[in-house]
Design a protein around this motif. Structure first.
Motif, PDB file in Angstrom:
ATOM      1  N   GLU A  85       3.548  29.511 -19.928  1.00 13.43           N
ATOM      2  CA  GLU A  85       4.469  30.433 -19.231  1.00 13.43           C
ATOM      3  C   GLU A  85       3.973  31.870 -19.326  1.00 13.43           C
ATOM      4  OE1 GLU A  85       8.442  28.637 -20.558  1.00 13.43           O
ATOM      5  OE2 GLU A  85       8.979  30.273 -19.178  1.00 13.43           O
ATOM      6  N   PHE A  86       3.438  32.202 -20.509  1.00 10.68           N
ATOM      7  CA  PHE A  86       2.923  33.558 -20.711  1.00 10.68           C
ATOM      8  C   PHE A  86       1.694  33.781 -19.828  1.00 10.68           C
ATOM      9  CE2 PHE A  86       0.919  36.938 -23.457  1.00 10.68           C
ATOM     10  CZ  PHE A  86       1.889  37.894 -23.214  1.00 10.68           C
ATOM     11  N   ALA A  87       0.882  32.736 -19.680  1.00  9.84           N
ATOM     12  CA  ALA A  87      -0.300  32.820 -18.819  1.00  9.84           C
ATOM     13  C   ALA A  87       0.129  33.062 -17.362  1.00  9.84           C
ATOM     14  CB  ALA A  87      -1.121  31.541 -18.925  1.00  9.84           C
ATOM     15  N   GLU A  88       1.132  32.307 -16.927  1.00  9.22           N
ATOM     16  CA  GLU A  88       1.626  32.449 -15.558  1.00  9.22           C
ATOM     17  C   GLU A  88       2.154  33.860 -15.303  1.00  9.22           C
ATOM     18  OE1 GLU A  88       3.930  28.893 -14.869  1.00  9.22           O
ATOM     19  OE2 GLU A  88       4.163  29.424 -12.748  1.00  9.22           O
ATOM     20  N   TYR A  89       2.830  34.370 -16.316  1.00 10.58           N
ATOM     21  CA  TYR A  89       3.366  35.730 -16.239  1.00 10.58           C
ATOM     22  C   TYR A  89       2.238  36.762 -16.088  1.00 10.58           C
ATOM     23  CZ  TYR A  89       5.031  40.082 -18.436  1.00 10.58           C
ATOM     24  OH  TYR A  89       5.284  41.389 -18.730  1.00 10.58           O
ATOM     25  N   GLN A  90       1.129  36.550 -16.791  1.00  6.09           N
ATOM     26  CA  GLN A  90      -0.009  37.479 -16.666  1.00  6.09           C
ATOM     27  C   GLN A  90      -0.559  37.468 -15.241  1.00  6.09           C
ATOM     28  OE1 GLN A  90      -0.750  39.649 -18.996  1.00  6.09           O
ATOM     29  NE2 GLN A  90       0.631  38.693 -20.456  1.00  6.09           N
ATOM     30  N   VAL A  91      -0.635  36.282 -14.643  1.00  9.89           N
ATOM     31  CA  VAL A  91      -1.127  36.185 -13.262  1.00  9.89           C
ATOM     32  C   VAL A  91      -0.200  36.966 -12.321  1.00  9.89           C
ATOM     33  CG1 VAL A  91      -1.529  34.628 -11.309  1.00  9.89           C
ATOM     34  CG2 VAL A  91      -2.348  34.000 -13.574  1.00  9.89           C
ATOM     35  N   GLY A 105      -7.997  35.352  -4.570  1.00 12.71           N
ATOM     36  CA  GLY A 105      -8.215  35.297  -6.020  1.00 12.71           C
ATOM     37  C   GLY A 105      -7.370  34.279  -6.769  1.00 12.71           C
ATOM     38  N   PHE A 106      -6.234  33.885  -6.211  1.00 15.56           N
ATOM     39  CA  PHE A 106      -5.248  33.173  -7.022  1.00 15.56           C
ATOM     40  C   PHE A 106      -4.983  31.744  -6.582  1.00 15.56           C
ATOM     41  CE2 PHE A 106      -4.420  37.723  -6.968  1.00 15.56           C
ATOM     42  CZ  PHE A 106      -4.433  38.006  -8.331  1.00 15.56           C
ATOM     43  N   GLU A 107      -5.755  31.298  -5.594  1.00 23.23           N
ATOM     44  CA  GLU A 107      -5.363  30.056  -4.921  1.00 23.23           C
ATOM     45  C   GLU A 107      -5.365  28.816  -5.837  1.00 23.23           C
ATOM     46  OE1 GLU A 107      -9.730  29.760  -2.706  1.00 23.23           O
ATOM     47  OE2 GLU A 107      -7.958  30.503  -1.630  1.00 23.23           O
ATOM     48  N   LYS A 108      -6.151  28.833  -6.901  1.00 26.21           N
ATOM     49  CA  LYS A 108      -6.248  27.616  -7.715  1.00 26.21           C
ATOM     50  C   LYS A 108      -5.262  27.575  -8.893  1.00 26.21           C
ATOM     51  CE  LYS A 108     -11.200  27.223  -6.826  1.00 26.21           C
ATOM     52  NZ  LYS A 108     -11.423  26.126  -5.922  1.00 26.21           N
ATOM     53  N   ARG A 114      -4.751  42.488 -19.116  1.00 27.14           N
ATOM     54  CA  ARG A 114      -4.062  41.271 -18.649  1.00 27.14           C
ATOM     55  C   ARG A 114      -5.046  40.130 -18.416  1.00 27.14           C
ATOM     56  NH1 ARG A 114       1.046  42.136 -18.478  1.00 27.14           N
ATOM     57  NH2 ARG A 114       1.858  44.225 -18.061  1.00 27.14           N
ATOM     58  N   TYR A 115      -6.242  40.474 -18.014  1.00 27.19           N
ATOM     59  CA  TYR A 115      -7.309  39.479 -17.832  1.00 27.19           C
ATOM     60  C   TYR A 115      -7.580  38.753 -19.161  1.00 27.19           C
ATOM     61  CZ  TYR A 115     -12.111  37.868 -16.886  1.00 27.19           C
ATOM     62  OH  TYR A 115     -13.247  37.121 -16.739  1.00 27.19           O
ATOM     63  N   LYS A 116      -7.696  39.534 -20.229  1.00 30.91           N
ATOM     64  CA  LYS A 116      -7.950  38.948 -21.544  1.00 30.91           C
ATOM     65  C   LYS A 116      -6.732  38.156 -22.039  1.00 30.91           C
ATOM     66  CE  LYS A 116      -9.145  42.975 -23.358  1.00 30.91           C
ATOM     67  NZ  LYS A 116      -9.522  43.939 -24.387  1.00 30.91           N
ATOM     68  N   ASN A 117      -5.541  38.724 -21.814  1.00 30.12           N
ATOM     69  CA  ASN A 117      -4.320  38.039 -22.254  1.00 30.12           C
ATOM     70  C   ASN A 117      -4.150  36.707 -21.533  1.00 30.12           C
ATOM     71  OD1 ASN A 117      -3.722  40.183 -23.938  1.00 30.12           O
ATOM     72  ND2 ASN A 117      -2.325  41.164 -22.506  1.00 30.12           N
TER      73      ASN A 117
END
Ligand code: HEC
Length: 162
Positions: A72-78, A106-109, A58-61
């Motif tokens: 949207e796909f990036a947001e979904y990976q997060v 880890g996700f604040e930004k 998921r990190y790579k995706n």
């Protein structure tokens, strides 16, 4: 001679049935006691190592989704990375505290980055998260597991990379 063959065939058939019955009896999911079922289920919950294989994918995706502006796909990976971390807290309680620190920091930004849908703020958020992944590895005695700043490729068919 013919009779001998028939007898042998019958014996073989009976043995097969016996083996099949044996297997049936040994299926703890159907025939085990509740205690045995519970014990096996506890053993079968995914380990850190297993969860981390998916984490790495998921990190790579995530990286490549942003490179391809599939926001949207990036947001979904997060979201899935967060969910995996929460799963880890359940399956491996010894990692729960460090996992919580990762969830908190880890996700604040990402939120602002996804609003802008631009590479630069995204990469800052990604790199910030990467640092937190690596901090958690170090805190769990796996400092040698480091992550590439720019993953060379990713596996999701959605991204269609080599
Ligand atoms: C709760 C702490 C923690 C967090 C947060 C964490 N990891 Fe891990 N990770 C580990 C531990 C512990 C291992 C070693 C696994 C083991 O053998 O038990 C590991 C192993 C790995 C591996 C090696 C898997 C393999 O066998 O090839 C990868 C890849 C990985 N992590 C990626 C990540 C990524 C990407 C992130 C952040 C998005 C991350 N990890 C966040 C604790 C963490």
């Amino acid at each position: 001679m013919k009779k001998g063959w028939i007898l042998a065939a019958l014996a073989a058939l009976m043995m097969t049935t016996a083996v099949a019955d044996d297997h049936k009896q040994k299926d703890w999911r159907k025939d085990g006691s509740d205690t045995e079922k519970l014990e096996n289920l506890v053993k079968a919950v995914p380990s850190t190592a297993r969860i981390m294989i998916e984490m790495g994918e998921r990190y790579k995706n995530l990286y490549w989704a942003a490179r391809q502006e599939k926001w949207e796909f990036a947001e979904y990976q997060v979201e899935e990375i967060e969910a995996l971390t929460e799963l880890l807290q359940i399956t491996r309680p010894s990692r729960a505290a460090t996992a919580q620190d990762f969830l908190d920091e880890g996700f604040e930004k990402f939120e602002a980055a996804f609003e802008k849908q631009e590479w630069e703020p995204f990469y800052k958020a990604f790199d910030h998260m990467r640092a937190q992944c690596v901090i958690c590895h170090a805190r769990n005695d796996y400092a040698f597991i480091i992550l590439p700043e720019h993953p060379a490729t990713a596996t999701s068919p959605v991204l269609n990379l080599k």
